[in-house]
Design an enzyme around this catalytic site. Structure first.
Site, PDB file in Angstrom:
ATOM      1  N   CYS A   1       0.819  -1.212   0.000  1.00 22.18           N
ATOM      2  CA  CYS A   1       0.000   0.000   0.000  1.00 22.18           C
ATOM      3  C   CYS A   1       0.851   1.259   0.000  1.00 22.18           C
ATOM      4  O   CYS A   1       0.340   2.354  -0.208  1.00 22.18           O
ATOM      5  CB  CYS A   1      -0.899   0.063   1.228  1.00 22.18           C
ATOM      6  SG  CYS A   1      -1.894  -1.382   1.439  1.00 22.18           S
TER       7      CYS A   1
ATOM      8  N   ARG B   1      -5.852   5.693  -4.123  1.00 23.55           N
ATOM      9  CA  ARG B   1      -6.159   4.254  -4.119  1.00 23.55           C
ATOM     10  C   ARG B   1      -6.490   3.765  -2.705  1.00 23.55           C
ATOM     11  O   ARG B   1      -7.501   3.096  -2.494  1.00 23.55           O
ATOM     12  CB  ARG B   1      -4.961   3.474  -4.655  1.00 23.55           C
ATOM     13  CG  ARG B   1      -5.087   1.992  -4.438  1.00 23.55           C
ATOM     14  CD  ARG B   1      -3.975   1.248  -5.113  1.00 23.55           C
ATOM     15  NE  ARG B   1      -2.716   1.395  -4.415  1.00 23.55           N
ATOM     16  CZ  ARG B   1      -2.075   0.382  -3.839  1.00 23.55           C
ATOM     17  NH1 ARG B   1      -2.605  -0.821  -3.876  1.00 23.55           N
ATOM     18  NH2 ARG B   1      -0.932   0.569  -3.235  1.00 23.55           N
TER      19      ARG B   1
END
Lengths: 236, 295
Positions: free
Chosen positions: B196, B242
């Site tokens: 991430c 995102r």
């Protein structure tokens, strides 16, 4: 044959020599191959300590926690042992061992700093602390203070790579490299002891407790297992 | 896995004097050396994080070689160039042997940056090697970042992503809090995993961005410099977007939806980042044209 083709062949000869030397230099011995399971090595009772069900969830031994905690750990290690021990006087210590049969430059033990950080703790280093395991043996450990909004946990750990204890990232890499040139792929073990503290001021007291726990455990083990935990004293 | 096939092309294109034949042993040598390397890169690094970035870089490299095929036919060797070339090949070969045997991937993969220009120096000469600089320098993007460096880059990057996402959603009125890199959204606890952080997408986007600037070859240095400087912020913003999407999906749609979206969203991220990059390039062009016509 043109001169160009001869030069091309000379390049091929050099590249083939590189591939061949790489194969010759690749370490093949793996001393860690026949290690028994950790559960069998570490007794549930020794001295005045006895294992009991965990009172809080231990911090996992990997930085990247996937959906399934167990799976994330077994993807990284060959064997893992996590236990909570309680002493007769009520003091508790959590112990976590992570074992990897093959340590290489890119696949090796995860250092607890990162694991605690990745699981939401603020980690501060409390420096290097020697742990006196018995009258003859002391190992260099790292001490950490970790805090999140729910708990304060004090951590002592060391990492054994091959026969050495190496806690620093570069030291670990260097040890793997040296063993590799000796033809060996070293195994690796993380020994982590931790306990909960009311606040950061209690850290020193917890470290003393953890050192007592580690010394009691070490004293209760046969010499082969002692060596498995702390290696041998070797000077580079 | 692909290094060799690329260099076949010049051979085919220069059949007249038979100079193409000299590439065959070279291709064989490169395959012997780097086929196992790329296989390991694939299993150790690329497979770990969606696999996309590494493949992208290799595909681009193949295209670059194909694009430069004309330069691979010009031969003008010099004694000094050849001497330097042989030294580079021997040094690269030694680094390869050490790196491959001791699993020091940076040495093993990095040896390409000595061996490939060394080969062009020896076979084609300094002029062609200079002309081809971008082709062999681009190989730098195949060198994986060492784990320890990744860890030290990941910590601030993850912290930043977690903080940015939490701030955005907090101001949007969501019940959200964080402990370091763990985000609490309503009943859910979300970890900002290594992936991430967006570091891998960052490397892939840097490769694409550098390529884009090189191929577009803008006359104005400022234009190129601005585009290059925009790579990191653009990639980071796309990544924050995102992770925010994933947190929202989990919060409103539940854990299962968040997990399901996880992989798709990372492809969308590359698209968003590259799209913004493209738009920025056009905006810069329009701005320069505007300034010129105003002046």
């Amino acid at each position: 044959m043109t001169a160009g083709f001869v030069r091309g062949l000379a390049v091929l000869a050099l590249l083939a020599a590189a591939a061949y030397s790489a194969a010759l230099l690749t370490p093949r011995q793996e001393p860690g191959r026949d290690t028994p399971r950790l559960v069998a090595l570490i007794p549930e009772r020794f001295g005045s300590w006895a294992a009991e069900p965990a009172e809080v969830l231990p911090v996992l031994l990997v930085p990247d926690v996937l959906a399934d905690a167990e799976a994330s750990q077994s993807a990284s290690y060959d064997d893992v042992l996590m236990r909570t021990y309680r002493r007769a006087d009520g003091a508790r210590v959590m112990v976590a061992l992570a074992y990897g049969r093959r340590q290489t430059q890119e696949i090796k033990i995860h250092r607890p700093e990162l694991c605690y950080y990745a699981q939401g703790f603020v980690v501060s280093g409390l420096g290097s602390r020697p742990v006196q395991l018995d009258s003859a043996r002391s190992v260099e450990s790292r001490a950490l203070l970790t805090e999140n909004r729910a708990r304060t946990e004090v951590v002592t750990y060391w990492i054994r790579v091959g026969e050495r204890v190496a806690n620093d990232a570069w030291d670990i890499r260097w040890t793997i490299f040296r063993d590799g040139l000796d033809g060996q792929v070293p195994d690796g073990l993380l020994v982590r002891a931790s306990s909960l503290s009311e606040n950061s001021a209690g850290a020193e007291r917890e470290l003393v407790l953890q050192h007592e726990f580690l010394a009691d455990l070490y004293g209760a083990l046969p010499s082969a297992t002692q060596r498995f935990l702390a290696g041998r004293e070797v000077t580079l | 896995m692909t290094l060799g096939t690329t260099i076949v092309l010049p051979g085919r294109l220069a059949p007249a004097r038979g100079s193409g034949a000299m590439w065959w042993p070279v291709i064989a040598g490169l395959l012997v050396l780097y086929l196992p390397t790329y296989r390991d890169l694939d299993t150790v690094y690329w497979a770990r994080e969606n696999g996309a970035p590494g493949i992208v870089v290799v595909a681009i490299w193949l295209w670059l070689v194909w694009r430069a095929r004309a330069d691979l036919r010009t031969q003008r060797r010099t004694p000094i160039g050849s001497a330097i070339g042989w030294i580079a090949i021997v040094t690269g070969a030694a680094l390869y042997a050490l790196g491959r045997s001791q699993q020091l991937f940076q040495l093993e993969v990095g040896s390409q940056l000595l061996i490939v220009p060394g080969i062009t120096l020896v076979l084609l000469g300094p002029a062609a090697t200079r002309k081809l600089w971008f082709v062999w320098a681009f190989l730098v993007f195949t060198v994986p970042l060492p784990g320890s460096l990744i860890d030290s880059l990941l910590v601030p990057l993850k912290e930043f992503v977690a903080a940015a996402v939490t701030d955005v959603l907090f101001f949007a009125g969501l019940p959200i809090a964080r402990d370091g890199v763990v985000i609490y959204a309503g009943p859910y606890q979300l970890f900002i995993a290594d992936a991430c952080s967006g570091l891998n997408q960052l490397v892939a986007l840097a490769a694409i961005g550098v390529l884009y600037v090189h191929v577009a070859a803008h006359q104005a240095r400022v234009h190129s410099a601005l585009l290059l400087a925009a790579i990191v912020p653009v990639a980071t913003m796309a990544n924050v977007l995102r992770v925010t999407t994933l947190v929202l999906a989990t919060y409103f749609g539940g854990d299962a939806l968040g997990r399901q979206l996880h992989d798709y969203v990372s492809y969308a991220e590359i698209a968003v980042a590259f799209g913004s990059f493209f738009v920025l390039d056009h905006a810069l062009t329009a701005w320069r044209r505007h300034r010129r016509s105003a002046a």
